[in-house]
Design an enzyme around this catalytic site. Structure first.
Site, PDB file in Angstrom:
ATOM      1  N   ASP A  14     -50.661 -71.626 -17.517  1.00 34.38           N
ATOM      2  CA  ASP A  14     -50.279 -70.145 -17.738  1.00 34.38           C
ATOM      3  C   ASP A  14     -49.172 -69.961 -18.909  1.00 34.38           C
ATOM      4  O   ASP A  14     -48.576 -70.905 -19.443  1.00 34.38           O
ATOM      5  CB  ASP A  14     -49.829 -69.854 -16.504  1.00 34.38           C
ATOM      6  CG  ASP A  14     -49.119 -68.494 -16.308  1.00 34.38           C
ATOM      7  OD1 ASP A  14     -49.826 -67.440 -16.863  1.00 34.38           O
ATOM      8  OD2 ASP A  14     -48.007 -68.205 -16.106  1.00 34.38           O
ATOM      9  N   ASP A  16     -46.987 -66.317 -19.690  1.00 36.61           N
ATOM     10  CA  ASP A  16     -45.736 -65.711 -19.294  1.00 36.61           C
ATOM     11  C   ASP A  16     -44.974 -66.071 -17.964  1.00 36.61           C
ATOM     12  O   ASP A  16     -45.880 -66.241 -17.050  1.00 36.61           O
ATOM     13  CB  ASP A  16     -46.335 -64.047 -19.095  1.00 36.61           C
ATOM     14  CG  ASP A  16     -45.318 -63.246 -19.036  1.00 36.61           C
ATOM     15  OD1 ASP A  16     -44.026 -63.526 -19.229  1.00 36.61           O
ATOM     16  OD2 ASP A  16     -45.685 -61.875 -19.075  1.00 36.61           O
ATOM     17  N   ASP A 217     -46.257 -70.561 -12.925  1.00 31.02           N
ATOM     18  CA  ASP A 217     -45.157 -70.082 -12.141  1.00 31.02           C
ATOM     19  C   ASP A 217     -45.324 -69.216 -10.885  1.00 31.02           C
ATOM     20  O   ASP A 217     -44.585 -69.095 -10.156  1.00 31.02           O
ATOM     21  CB  ASP A 217     -44.179 -69.374 -13.254  1.00 31.02           C
ATOM     22  CG  ASP A 217     -44.784 -68.120 -13.482  1.00 31.02           C
ATOM     23  OD1 ASP A 217     -45.833 -67.895 -14.181  1.00 31.02           O
ATOM     24  OD2 ASP A 217     -44.176 -67.201 -13.240  1.00 31.02           O
TER      25      ASP A 217
HETATM   26 MG   LIG Z   1     -47.022 -66.612 -15.085  1.00 31.83          MG
END
Ligand SMILES: [Mg+2]
Length: 279
Positions: A14, A16, A217
């Protein structure tokens, strides 16, 4: 482990909240990617963001100190374009979206338009919608009418909220919710947590789900997407999920990550050990 059962590691990462916040690299992101390159671990940056082209994503990553090439990037726009090519070949596509989505459709050979007039006067087979910061009522109206006339409704990503320099801004999912409310039709969701973008990632690297680890995240998108297709999942506490909210995200997502790391250095170390264990 004998030779036949040896598995070569692949990674879907991932962006961001995992490798950067805004325009700041998260500590260790550059070293993590450098290590994957050194160890010849195939990987993709898998992003729900449909607004940037892969070239723009790679350029941005380079600008904050992370080594990246455009062929390492898989956006929800690219996955949406290949989904449309696979399921709605030759149908006219009406687009609500930005450059990343428009370019992905062109690259896949789709016959698309973002012209409202054309949406009213031609037979639209598919409405595909991503984030569109030039959204107008006329676009929503034309897209709704096309969906009500029977066009398929494809949503690049379900994210309702978009972190921005203004705080939180409406995301692609918010526009999708408007179309959904106006038509009563549920969209086909392409981006994480959908299996569709993950299958596109597996296809791009030509590997099986068991070989791949999803690093991210967000429990509701990254971890859920990985679990849906049977990849291993590695959560990192660099963004949305923290030790304090982990329990509530675990309940909301219904997913338990296979691995949990406090930072990117820990993931890097795990990868080094994992690769050396299978050599
Ligand atoms: Mg993310």
């Amino acid at each position: 482990m004998n030779k036949e059962t040896q598995q070569r590691l692949r990674a879907f990462i991932d962006l961001d909240g995992t490798l950067y916040h805004g325009s700041t690299m998260i500590e260790g992101a550059n070293e993590l990617i450098a290590t994957l390159n050194q160890l010849n671990v195939p990987y993709l940056f898998v992003t729900n963001n449909s607004s940037r082209t892969p070239e723009a994503v790679a350029k941005f990553l380079n600008s904050i100190g992370i080594d990246a090439r455009d062929d390492h990037v898989l956006t929800s726009a690219q996955a949406a374009a290949s989904y449309i090519q696979k399921h709605y070949t030759k149908q006219k596509v009406f687009v609500i979206g930005e450059e990343g989505l428009q370019q992905a459709l062109s690259d896949s050979g789709a016959n698309w338009t973002d012209c409202v007039e054309e949406a009213w006067t031609t037979d639209i087979g598919v409405v595909v919608q991503g984030i569109d910061r030039q959204l107008s009522y006329a676009k929503l109206e034309a897209a709704s009418a096309a969906i009500l006339r029977g066009a398929a409704f494809v949503l690049t990503n379900p994210d309702l909220m978009l972190p921005s320099d203004k705080g939180i801004s409406p995301g692609a999912g918010t526009i999708g919710a408007a179309l959904q409310a106006a038509t009563g039709v549920d969209p086909v969701v392409i981006g994480k947590p959908s299996h569709i973008i993950m299958n596109a990632a597996l296809e791009r690297l030509g590997c099986s789900a068991e070989e791949a680890i999803v690093i991210g995240d967000n429990m509701l998108t990254d971890m859920k997407a990985g679990a849906q297709v049977g990849c291993r999942t590695a959560l990192v506490y660099t963004g949305v999920t923290t030790p304090n909210n982990f329990a509530s995200y675990k309940e909301k997502s219904g997913v338990i990550p296979d691995l949990v790391f406090h930072n990117l250095q820990e993931i890097r170390q795990w990868i080094i050990e994992e690769v050396s264990a299978t050599i």
